[in-house]
Motif scaffolding. Structure first.
Motif, PDB file in Angstrom:
ATOM      1  N   ALA A 229       2.565   5.919  -4.047  1.00  0.00           N
ATOM      2  CA  ALA A 229       3.187   5.652  -2.750  1.00  0.00           C
ATOM      3  C   ALA A 229       2.204   4.980  -1.795  1.00  0.00           C
ATOM      4  O   ALA A 229       2.556   4.030  -1.086  1.00  0.00           O
ATOM      5  CB  ALA A 229       3.706   6.959  -2.142  1.00  0.00           C
ATOM      6  N   LEU A 230       0.964   5.450  -1.782  1.00  0.00           N
ATOM      7  CA  LEU A 230      -0.062   4.863  -0.916  1.00  0.00           C
ATOM      8  C   LEU A 230      -0.380   3.434  -1.333  1.00  0.00           C
ATOM      9  O   LEU A 230      -0.442   2.521  -0.500  1.00  0.00           O
ATOM     10  CB  LEU A 230      -1.329   5.716  -0.965  1.00  0.00           C
ATOM     11  N   LYS A 231      -0.596   3.235  -2.625  1.00  0.00           N
ATOM     12  CA  LYS A 231      -0.936   1.889  -3.119  1.00  0.00           C
ATOM     13  C   LYS A 231       0.206   0.907  -2.856  1.00  0.00           C
ATOM     14  O   LYS A 231      -0.021  -0.221  -2.389  1.00  0.00           O
ATOM     15  CB  LYS A 231      -1.246   1.943  -4.618  1.00  0.00           C
ATOM     16  N   ASP A 232       1.439   1.337  -3.140  1.00  0.00           N
ATOM     17  CA  ASP A 232       2.595   0.451  -2.960  1.00  0.00           C
ATOM     18  C   ASP A 232       2.789   0.069  -1.491  1.00  0.00           C
ATOM     19  O   ASP A 232       3.344  -0.991  -1.193  1.00  0.00           O
ATOM     20  CB  ASP A 232       3.865   1.112  -3.495  1.00  0.00           C
ATOM     21  N   ALA A 233       2.327   0.929  -0.594  1.00  0.00           N
ATOM     22  CA  ALA A 233       2.451   0.653   0.841  1.00  0.00           C
ATOM     23  C   ALA A 233       1.277  -0.172   1.375  1.00  0.00           C
ATOM     24  O   ALA A 233       1.206  -0.450   2.578  1.00  0.00           O
ATOM     25  CB  ALA A 233       2.567   1.963   1.622  1.00  0.00           C
ATOM     26  N   GLY A 234       0.352  -0.538   0.483  1.00  0.00           N
ATOM     27  CA  GLY A 234      -0.738  -1.413   0.883  1.00  0.00           C
ATOM     28  C   GLY A 234      -2.000  -0.724   1.338  1.00  0.00           C
ATOM     29  O   GLY A 234      -2.916  -1.375   1.875  1.00  0.00           O
ATOM     30  N   TYR A 235      -2.099   0.588   1.117  1.00  0.00           N
ATOM     31  CA  TYR A 235      -3.302   1.310   1.529  1.00  0.00           C
ATOM     32  C   TYR A 235      -4.341   1.339   0.407  1.00  0.00           C
ATOM     33  O   TYR A 235      -4.006   1.193  -0.776  1.00  0.00           O
ATOM     34  CB  TYR A 235      -2.943   2.740   1.945  1.00  0.00           C
ATOM     35  N   ASP A 236      -5.594   1.525   0.791  1.00  0.00           N
ATOM     36  CA  ASP A 236      -6.664   1.670  -0.187  1.00  0.00           C
ATOM     37  C   ASP A 236      -6.563   3.045  -0.842  1.00  0.00           C
ATOM     38  O   ASP A 236      -6.373   4.059  -0.155  1.00  0.00           O
ATOM     39  CB  ASP A 236      -8.032   1.555   0.499  1.00  0.00           C
ATOM     40  N   VAL A 237      -6.691   3.076  -2.152  1.00  0.00           N
ATOM     41  CA  VAL A 237      -6.750   4.333  -2.904  1.00  0.00           C
ATOM     42  C   VAL A 237      -7.978   4.237  -3.808  1.00  0.00           C
ATOM     43  O   VAL A 237      -7.926   3.653  -4.893  1.00  0.00           O
ATOM     44  CB  VAL A 237      -5.467   4.588  -3.732  1.00  0.00           C
ATOM     45  N   ILE A 238      -9.073   4.810  -3.345  1.00  0.00           N
ATOM     46  CA  ILE A 238     -10.382   4.675  -3.992  1.00  0.00           C
ATOM     47  C   ILE A 238     -10.698   5.971  -4.733  1.00  0.00           C
ATOM     48  O   ILE A 238     -10.660   7.048  -4.141  1.00  0.00           O
ATOM     49  CB  ILE A 238     -11.470   4.393  -2.945  1.00  0.00           C
ATOM     50  N   SER A 239     -11.003   5.862  -6.011  1.00  0.00           N
ATOM     51  CA  SER A 239     -11.322   7.064  -6.784  1.00  0.00           C
ATOM     52  C   SER A 239     -12.807   7.132  -7.097  1.00  0.00           C
ATOM     53  O   SER A 239     -13.478   6.117  -7.248  1.00  0.00           O
ATOM     54  CB  SER A 239     -10.517   7.112  -8.079  1.00  0.00           C
ATOM     55  N   VAL A 240     -13.304   8.368  -7.202  1.00  0.00           N
ATOM     56  CA  VAL A 240     -14.684   8.647  -7.591  1.00  0.00           C
ATOM     57  C   VAL A 240     -14.651   9.711  -8.687  1.00  0.00           C
ATOM     58  O   VAL A 240     -13.953  10.719  -8.559  1.00  0.00           O
ATOM     59  CB  VAL A 240     -15.528   9.139  -6.400  1.00  0.00           C
ATOM     60  N   GLY A 241     -15.407   9.474  -9.774  1.00  0.00           N
ATOM     61  CA  GLY A 241     -15.469  10.463 -10.845  1.00  0.00           C
ATOM     62  C   GLY A 241     -14.299  10.340 -11.802  1.00  0.00           C
ATOM     63  O   GLY A 241     -13.839   9.250 -12.126  1.00  0.00           O
ATOM     64  N   LYS A 242     -13.780  11.491 -12.258  1.00  0.00           N
ATOM     65  CA  LYS A 242     -12.777  11.540 -13.326  1.00  0.00           C
ATOM     66  C   LYS A 242     -11.364  11.168 -12.895  1.00  0.00           C
ATOM     67  O   LYS A 242     -10.445  11.182 -13.715  1.00  0.00           O
ATOM     68  CB  LYS A 242     -12.729  12.955 -13.925  1.00  0.00           C
ATOM     69  N   ILE A 243     -11.161  10.865 -11.618  1.00  0.00           N
ATOM     70  CA  ILE A 243      -9.801  10.622 -11.131  1.00  0.00           C
ATOM     71  C   ILE A 243      -9.105   9.516 -11.928  1.00  0.00           C
ATOM     72  O   ILE A 243      -7.924   9.631 -12.271  1.00  0.00           O
ATOM     73  CB  ILE A 243      -9.816  10.268  -9.625  1.00  0.00           C
ATOM     74  N   PHE A 244      -9.824   8.435 -12.241  1.00  0.00           N
ATOM     75  CA  PHE A 244      -9.217   7.342 -13.005  1.00  0.00           C
ATOM     76  C   PHE A 244      -8.672   7.856 -14.338  1.00  0.00           C
ATOM     77  O   PHE A 244      -7.546   7.533 -14.734  1.00  0.00           O
ATOM     78  CB  PHE A 244     -10.232   6.222 -13.250  1.00  0.00           C
ATOM     79  N   ASP A 245      -9.478   8.664 -15.042  1.00  0.00           N
ATOM     80  CA  ASP A 245      -9.046   9.189 -16.342  1.00  0.00           C
ATOM     81  C   ASP A 245      -7.867  10.139 -16.190  1.00  0.00           C
ATOM     82  O   ASP A 245      -6.925  10.126 -16.995  1.00  0.00           O
ATOM     83  CB  ASP A 245     -10.200   9.921 -17.022  1.00  0.00           C
ATOM     84  N   ILE A 246      -7.893  10.970 -15.165  1.00  0.00           N
ATOM     85  CA  ILE A 246      -6.857  11.988 -14.967  1.00  0.00           C
ATOM     86  C   ILE A 246      -5.488  11.350 -14.720  1.00  0.00           C
ATOM     87  O   ILE A 246      -4.464  11.838 -15.197  1.00  0.00           O
ATOM     88  CB  ILE A 246      -7.243  12.919 -13.802  1.00  0.00           C
ATOM     89  N   PHE A 247      -5.484  10.227 -13.979  1.00  0.00           N
ATOM     90  CA  PHE A 247      -4.225   9.553 -13.653  1.00  0.00           C
ATOM     91  C   PHE A 247      -4.016   8.276 -14.475  1.00  0.00           C
ATOM     92  O   PHE A 247      -3.082   7.526 -14.218  1.00  0.00           O
ATOM     93  CB  PHE A 247      -4.174   9.226 -12.155  1.00  0.00           C
ATOM     94  N   ASP A 248      -4.885   8.045 -15.452  1.00  0.00           N
ATOM     95  CA  ASP A 248      -4.840   6.838 -16.278  1.00  0.00           C
ATOM     96  C   ASP A 248      -4.753   5.576 -15.418  1.00  0.00           C
ATOM     97  O   ASP A 248      -4.046   4.621 -15.755  1.00  0.00           O
ATOM     98  CB  ASP A 248      -3.656   6.901 -17.251  1.00  0.00           C
ATOM     99  N   GLY A 249      -5.451   5.594 -14.293  1.00  0.00           N
ATOM    100  CA  GLY A 249      -5.522   4.438 -13.404  1.00  0.00           C
ATOM    101  C   GLY A 249      -4.325   4.240 -12.498  1.00  0.00           C
ATOM    102  O   GLY A 249      -4.326   3.348 -11.642  1.00  0.00           O
ATOM    103  N   GLU A 250      -3.278   5.061 -12.656  1.00  0.00           N
ATOM    104  CA  GLU A 250      -2.051   4.890 -11.881  1.00  0.00           C
ATOM    105  C   GLU A 250      -2.297   5.126 -10.383  1.00  0.00           C
ATOM    106  O   GLU A 250      -2.866   6.144  -9.988  1.00  0.00           O
ATOM    107  CB  GLU A 250      -0.978   5.855 -12.367  1.00  0.00           C
ATOM    108  N   GLY A 251      -1.853   4.202  -9.559  1.00  0.00           N
ATOM    109  CA  GLY A 251      -1.897   4.367  -8.113  1.00  0.00           C
ATOM    110  C   GLY A 251      -3.249   4.112  -7.474  1.00  0.00           C
ATOM    111  O   GLY A 251      -3.421   4.388  -6.289  1.00  0.00           O
TER     112      GLY A 251
END
Length: 396
Positions: A229-251
């Motif tokens: 929802a945040l990404k689709d609305a044009g906001y920054d969604v910055i991950s640090v650590g395992k977040i990318f793996d946990i969400f498989d990059g989604e959002g």
């Protein structure tokens, strides 16, 4: 734009704060990760967490509650079934998980699964137990190099991991075998959260080192989350650590891999020096991976103290329109039996330099209060089918 321009959500991986009402169903009655760590020490130096109200929320042996904490705090109870990393994080961002991911910590993987994996990869499988990555290499890597057999192992998380020597097994072959394993483990009875390729180098025991060519084959979240929802609305969604793996990059709009929990906080501090609008979502995994699973109380306590130092550095960079949320995804009580996660409630601690009030908020029956509050701040609706209610108006 919302009340806060930047929100930093920091997950201290596994920092539970007391057994959930159904903990006995998971053999976790009486667990309390933070409380028991405190009980095992004479000193516990966490001045910044103390200022935020950690001891006001959860009484600690040697850390006093303070009269006027800087922020608001509450307990969050997990609505989903399970006690793993993916379930906890997915719920934070709005998903209600009713079927837990499979773990094979105590038993190893079933024969039927391994037979199919062996047949399709044309490899003999060795290992098949829960182990740390360094231990399994010292035990079996020489055999793998000599015979071409394939090391398969797991942990207390919902994972199937395959080791491969980069010179003798080859990266392409390792990735091929992991892709087959991911396909096989999509069956409900074998469904693990992640299949992980674990490449390494070295020729003999004592010399083996894992390389940065690790690759995770994760399940995608079952539905859209607050991150989408945040990404689709044009906001920054910055991950640090395992977040990318946990969400498989989604959002996500940006991802930063961390070498350690301290490094993750250093990355977060650098991100705080930048101008962005949206969410910085941080997972600090060492608490869980290095100390909780290994039942190392002292190591866990020291990691919390290291975090507290970096938290102080981050707080100094906060603007009036910044918000910090500190939480956890499950427990991993290092004084408990076994090596598994523990079914616990987690802390919710919120701080902004602009806050006029402070104190205890009503406890929530779901971690999803976090995602709902973040999206509410930016005036965005949570995706259809998600859970959680915003408490933004209470953070004054």
């Amino acid at each position: 734009m919302g009340k806060y321009k930047r929100i930093f959500t920091i997950v201290i991986d596994s920092l539970g704060v007391g057994a959930l009402p159904d903990a006995a169903d998971y053999k976790d009655a009486g667990t309390d990760t933070l409380g028991h760590i405190s009980q095992c020490r004479e000193e516990f130096v966490i001045p910044n967490l103390q200022k935020m109200g950690i001891a006001n929320l959860h009484p600690l042996k040697q850390v006093k509650a303070i009269e006027k904490p800087l922020g608001y705090y509450a307990y969050l109870y997990e609505a989903s079934t399970g006690k793993d990393t993916m379930t906890g994080h997915w719920e934070m961002m709005g998903l209600h998980i009713t079927k837990p991911f499979q773990t094979f910590t105590e038993t190893g993987f079933p024969k039927e699964l391994l037979d199919e994996l062996s047949k399709r990869t044309n490899r003999v499988i060795i290992g098949n137990k829960s182990a740390s990555g360094t231990e399994i290499l010292d035990e079996l890597a020489e055999e793998e190099i000599a015979t071409g057999h394939m090391i398969v192992y797991t942990s207390a998380d919902s994972v199937l991991q395959i080791c491969g020597n980069e010179e003798t097994f080859g990266l392409d072959e390792l990735y091929r075998c992991c892709e087959i394993a991911r396909e096989i483990t999509m069956k409900d009875e074998w469904k693990v959260g992640r299949v992980i390729a674990r490449p390494y180098i070295g020729k003999k025991k004592g010399e083996f080192k894992r390389t940065s060519n690790r690759h995770d084959y994760a399940l995608k979240p079952y539905g859209k989350t607050a991150l989408n929802a945040l990404k689709d609305a044009g906001y920054d969604v910055i991950s640090v650590g395992k977040i990318f793996d946990i969400f498989d990059g989604e959002g996500l709009t940006e991802s930063n891999k961390s070498k350690s929990s301290v490094h993750g906080m250093e990355q977060t501090i650098e991100i705080a020096k930048r101008d962005f609008t949206g969410l910085c979502y941080v997972n600090l995994v060492d608490f869980d991976a290095l100390w909780g699973h290994r039942r190392d109380v002292e190591g866990y306590a020291q990691e919390i103290e290291k975090f507290d130092v970096k938290l102080g550095e981050l707080m100094k960079l906060m603007n009036d329109d910044d918000l910090i949320i500190i939480t956890a995804d499950h427990g991993n009580d290092p004084t408990h039996t076994g090596t598994d996660h523990t079914r616990e409630k987690v802390p919710f601690i919120a701080y902004s330099p602009s806050m006029k009030g402070y104190g205890k908020l009503e406890d929530s029956n779901t971690f999803a209060v976090i995602g709902a509050t973040i999206t509410d701040n930016f005036g965005i609706k949570m995706p259809e089918g998600t859970i959680g209610n915003s408490i933004l108006e209470k953070l004054n």
